[in-house]
Design a protein around this motif. Structure first.
Motif, PDB file in Angstrom:
ATOM      1  N   ALA A  88       0.832  -1.202   0.000  1.00  0.00           N
ATOM      2  CA  ALA A  88       0.000   0.000   0.000  1.00  0.00           C
ATOM      3  C   ALA A  88       0.867   1.254   0.000  1.00  0.00           C
ATOM      4  O   ALA A  88       1.704   1.443   0.872  1.00  0.00           O
ATOM      5  CB  ALA A  88      -0.928  -0.006   1.219  1.00  0.00           C
ATOM      6  N   GLN A  89       0.648   2.117  -0.995  1.00  0.00           N
ATOM      7  CA  GLN A  89       1.473   3.311  -1.110  1.00  0.00           C
ATOM      8  C   GLN A  89       0.978   4.454  -0.223  1.00  0.00           C
ATOM      9  O   GLN A  89       1.686   5.424  -0.015  1.00  0.00           O
ATOM     10  CB  GLN A  89       1.518   3.756  -2.572  1.00  0.00           C
ATOM     11  N   GLU A  90      -0.264   4.355   0.280  1.00  0.00           N
ATOM     12  CA  GLU A  90      -0.797   5.447   1.086  1.00  0.00           C
ATOM     13  C   GLU A  90      -0.316   5.390   2.534  1.00  0.00           C
ATOM     14  O   GLU A  90      -0.559   6.308   3.320  1.00  0.00           O
ATOM     15  CB  GLU A  90      -2.331   5.437   1.038  1.00  0.00           C
ATOM     16  N   GLU A  91       0.373   4.346   2.911  1.00  0.00           N
ATOM     17  CA  GLU A  91       0.849   4.224   4.278  1.00  0.00           C
ATOM     18  C   GLU A  91       1.856   5.322   4.610  1.00  0.00           C
ATOM     19  O   GLU A  91       2.665   5.713   3.795  1.00  0.00           O
ATOM     20  CB  GLU A  91       1.513   2.857   4.486  1.00  0.00           C
ATOM     21  N   THR A  92       1.801   5.806   5.843  1.00  0.00           N
ATOM     22  CA  THR A  92       2.747   6.828   6.282  1.00  0.00           C
ATOM     23  C   THR A  92       3.914   6.226   7.047  1.00  0.00           C
ATOM     24  O   THR A  92       4.906   6.897   7.293  1.00  0.00           O
ATOM     25  CB  THR A  92       2.037   7.855   7.187  1.00  0.00           C
ATOM     26  N   TYR A  93       3.792   4.975   7.449  1.00  0.00           N
ATOM     27  CA  TYR A  93       4.867   4.256   8.120  1.00  0.00           C
ATOM     28  C   TYR A  93       5.287   4.917   9.438  1.00  0.00           C
ATOM     29  O   TYR A  93       6.453   4.909   9.800  1.00  0.00           O
ATOM     30  CB  TYR A  93       6.085   4.128   7.205  1.00  0.00           C
ATOM     31  N   THR A  94       4.343   5.509  10.150  1.00  0.00           N
ATOM     32  CA  THR A  94       4.678   6.183  11.402  1.00  0.00           C
ATOM     33  C   THR A  94       5.153   5.205  12.470  1.00  0.00           C
ATOM     34  O   THR A  94       5.901   5.596  13.370  1.00  0.00           O
ATOM     35  CB  THR A  94       3.457   6.970  11.934  1.00  0.00           C
ATOM     36  N   ASN A  95       4.736   3.951  12.383  1.00  0.00           N
ATOM     37  CA  ASN A  95       5.138   2.962  13.382  1.00  0.00           C
ATOM     38  C   ASN A  95       6.226   2.021  12.869  1.00  0.00           C
ATOM     39  O   ASN A  95       6.455   0.964  13.448  1.00  0.00           O
ATOM     40  CB  ASN A  95       3.910   2.132  13.811  1.00  0.00           C
ATOM     41  N   ILE A  96       6.879   2.429  11.809  1.00  0.00           N
ATOM     42  CA  ILE A  96       7.850   1.551  11.162  1.00  0.00           C
ATOM     43  C   ILE A  96       9.089   1.323  12.027  1.00  0.00           C
ATOM     44  O   ILE A  96       9.517   2.201  12.760  1.00  0.00           O
ATOM     45  CB  ILE A  96       8.268   2.128   9.793  1.00  0.00           C
TER      46      ILE A  96
ATOM     47  N   TYR B 208       7.973  -3.604   9.782  1.00  0.00           N
ATOM     48  CA  TYR B 208       9.412  -3.439   9.522  1.00  0.00           C
ATOM     49  C   TYR B 208       9.686  -3.066   8.073  1.00  0.00           C
ATOM     50  O   TYR B 208       9.067  -3.616   7.145  1.00  0.00           O
ATOM     51  CB  TYR B 208      10.156  -4.739   9.839  1.00  0.00           C
ATOM     52  N   TYR B 209      10.632  -2.133   7.899  1.00  0.00           N
ATOM     53  CA  TYR B 209      11.242  -1.945   6.595  1.00  0.00           C
ATOM     54  C   TYR B 209      12.530  -2.754   6.631  1.00  0.00           C
ATOM     55  O   TYR B 209      13.473  -2.426   7.349  1.00  0.00           O
ATOM     56  CB  TYR B 209      11.552  -0.468   6.317  1.00  0.00           C
TER      57      TYR B 209
ATOM     58  N   LYS C  37      15.125   4.969  11.646  1.00  0.00           N
ATOM     59  CA  LYS C  37      13.741   5.282  11.279  1.00  0.00           C
ATOM     60  C   LYS C  37      13.650   6.694  10.721  1.00  0.00           C
ATOM     61  O   LYS C  37      12.997   6.933   9.697  1.00  0.00           O
ATOM     62  CB  LYS C  37      12.818   5.134  12.485  1.00  0.00           C
ATOM     63  N   GLU C  38      14.319   7.653  11.366  1.00  0.00           N
ATOM     64  CA  GLU C  38      14.313   9.025  10.862  1.00  0.00           C
ATOM     65  C   GLU C  38      14.947   9.089   9.482  1.00  0.00           C
ATOM     66  O   GLU C  38      14.485   9.822   8.601  1.00  0.00           O
ATOM     67  CB  GLU C  38      15.050   9.947  11.835  1.00  0.00           C
ATOM     68  N   ALA C  39      15.998   8.330   9.292  1.00  0.00           N
ATOM     69  CA  ALA C  39      16.660   8.298   7.985  1.00  0.00           C
ATOM     70  C   ALA C  39      15.716   7.750   6.923  1.00  0.00           C
ATOM     71  O   ALA C  39      15.632   8.284   5.809  1.00  0.00           O
ATOM     72  CB  ALA C  39      17.933   7.465   8.060  1.00  0.00           C
ATOM     73  N   PHE C  40      14.989   6.687   7.235  1.00  0.00           N
ATOM     74  CA  PHE C  40      14.067   6.085   6.284  1.00  0.00           C
ATOM     75  C   PHE C  40      12.949   7.050   5.905  1.00  0.00           C
ATOM     76  O   PHE C  40      12.532   7.118   4.742  1.00  0.00           O
ATOM     77  CB  PHE C  40      13.471   4.805   6.875  1.00  0.00           C
ATOM     78  N   LEU C  41      12.466   7.812   6.881  1.00  0.00           N
ATOM     79  CA  LEU C  41      11.351   8.732   6.640  1.00  0.00           C
ATOM     80  C   LEU C  41      11.787  10.057   6.031  1.00  0.00           C
ATOM     81  O   LEU C  41      10.953  10.831   5.562  1.00  0.00           O
ATOM     82  CB  LEU C  41      10.606   8.993   7.955  1.00  0.00           C
ATOM     83  N   ASP C  42      13.081  10.338   6.027  1.00  0.00           N
ATOM     84  CA  ASP C  42      13.602  11.593   5.509  1.00  0.00           C
ATOM     85  C   ASP C  42      13.784  11.490   3.994  1.00  0.00           C
ATOM     86  O   ASP C  42      14.602  10.703   3.506  1.00  0.00           O
ATOM     87  CB  ASP C  42      14.938  11.923   6.184  1.00  0.00           C
ATOM     88  N   SER C  43      13.053  12.274   3.235  1.00  0.00           N
ATOM     89  CA  SER C  43      13.111  12.201   1.777  1.00  0.00           C
ATOM     90  C   SER C  43      14.441  12.687   1.213  1.00  0.00           C
ATOM     91  O   SER C  43      14.721  12.495   0.024  1.00  0.00           O
ATOM     92  CB  SER C  43      11.972  13.033   1.162  1.00  0.00           C
ATOM     93  N   ASN C  44      15.275  13.310   2.032  1.00  0.00           N
ATOM     94  CA  ASN C  44      16.596  13.759   1.581  1.00  0.00           C
ATOM     95  C   ASN C  44      17.665  12.688   1.743  1.00  0.00           C
ATOM     96  O   ASN C  44      18.812  12.890   1.344  1.00  0.00           O
ATOM     97  CB  ASN C  44      17.025  15.012   2.346  1.00  0.00           C
ATOM     98  N   VAL C  45      17.304  11.566   2.338  1.00  0.00           N
ATOM     99  CA  VAL C  45      18.259  10.473   2.546  1.00  0.00           C
ATOM    100  C   VAL C  45      18.066   9.447   1.433  1.00  0.00           C
ATOM    101  O   VAL C  45      17.007   8.823   1.320  1.00  0.00           O
ATOM    102  CB  VAL C  45      18.066   9.812   3.934  1.00  0.00           C
TER     103      VAL C  45
END
Length: 203
Positions: free
Chosen positions: A25-33, A116-117, A170-178
Motif C-alpha cells: 500500500a502506497q498510502e501508508e505513512t509508516y509512522t510505526n515503522i 518493519y522496513y 527510522k528518521e533516515a528512512f522517513l527523511d526524503s533527503n536520505v
C-alpha cells in the motif's frame, strides 16, 4: 564478468521459476515503522567506470509509485528470497537498449513486512519525488532488472546536497533527503561515486 553479488542475486531470482506477489500500500505513512538491516557480501566499486562496465543498462528514470512485494520460498535447493519489484518510467537511456519500452521493472533490496522496513546494507527505496540514475543488469527469466551493487547503482539526481549520517534509522528512512542509510564510511564512498557519475554523464 559479473561480480559475485549480482550473480548470486540474479541466480536466486531465476532459480525455481515464479514467486508470488502482494501489493504494498502506497498510502501508508509508516509512522510505526521499525528498521531491520541485513548484511551481505557484495562488490564495492572503486569508480563509476567499474560500475558502468558491470551494468548492461544505464538509465535515468522515475519511480511510478507502483511497487509489489516479491517472495519466493526456498525450494529445489535454492535460497528463499524477498524483495520489492518497483516500476520505473524511463526518461533517458545512457547505455544499453530497452527496445522502446517506456517502463521497466526493477528489483529493490528493501521491503515492508508487518511493521518493519527490511533492507540490505542500508538500501533505501526509490520514491516518487526522485529522479534516478540507475545501473542495471537484466534478469531475463522474468523481464526485470537488478541494480548493480545495490545502493551503489542508484542515485537520486534531484538531491544535490549530501545528507548527514543519522543515528536513528527510522528518521533516515522517513527523511526524503536520505537516499542511502549507510554509515559514515559507506556514505563517503557512495557520494564519491555519485559525483563521478554526475561528471561522467554531465548531469
Amino acid at each position: 564478468m559479473k561480480k559475485r553479488y549480482a550473480l548470486l542475486l540474479t541466480g536466486a531470482l531465476a532459480f525455481g521459476g515464479l514467486g508470488f506477489y502482494n501489493s504494498i500500500a502506497q498510502e501508508e505513512t509508516y509512522t510505526n515503522i521499525k528498521i531491520a538491516t541485513a548484511s551481505a557480501s557484495y562488490q564495492r566499486y572503486q569508480s563509476i567506470d567499474e560500475l558502468e562496465e558491470e551494468a548492461e543498462l544505464v538509465v535515468i528514470g522515475r519511480y511510478t509509485g507502483d511497487r509489489e512485494l516479491y517472495f519466493r520460498d526456498a525450494d529445489h535447493g535454492g535460497p528463499g528470497i524477498t524483495l520489492s519489484k518497483s516500476s520505473v518510467e524511463i526518461e533517458k537511456v545512457l547505455k544499453g537498449d530497452v527496445q522502446k519500452k517506456k517502463t521497466i521493472t526493477v528489483f529493490e533490496e528493501g521491503y515492508i513486512k508487518k511493521d518493519y522496513y527490511v533492507n540490505t546494507e542500508g538500501y533505501t527505496w526509490m520514491n516518487e519525488n526522485g529522479k534516478y540514475l540507475l545501473f542495471l543488469i537484466p534478469n531475463r527469466f522474468n523481464d526485470t532488472y537488478v541494480i548493480v551493487g545495490m545502493h551503489q547503482g542508484k542515485y537520486d539526481l534531484n538531491l544535490t546536497n549530501r545528507a548527514a549520517p543519522q543515528e536513528d534509522s527510522k528518521e533516515a528512512f522517513l527523511d526524503s533527503n536520505v537516499e542511502y542509510m549507510g554509515h559514515a564510511q559507506g556514505l563517503d564512498a557512495f557520494y564519491q561515486l555519485k559525483e563521478q557519475a554526475k561528471a561522467k554523464y554531465k548531469l
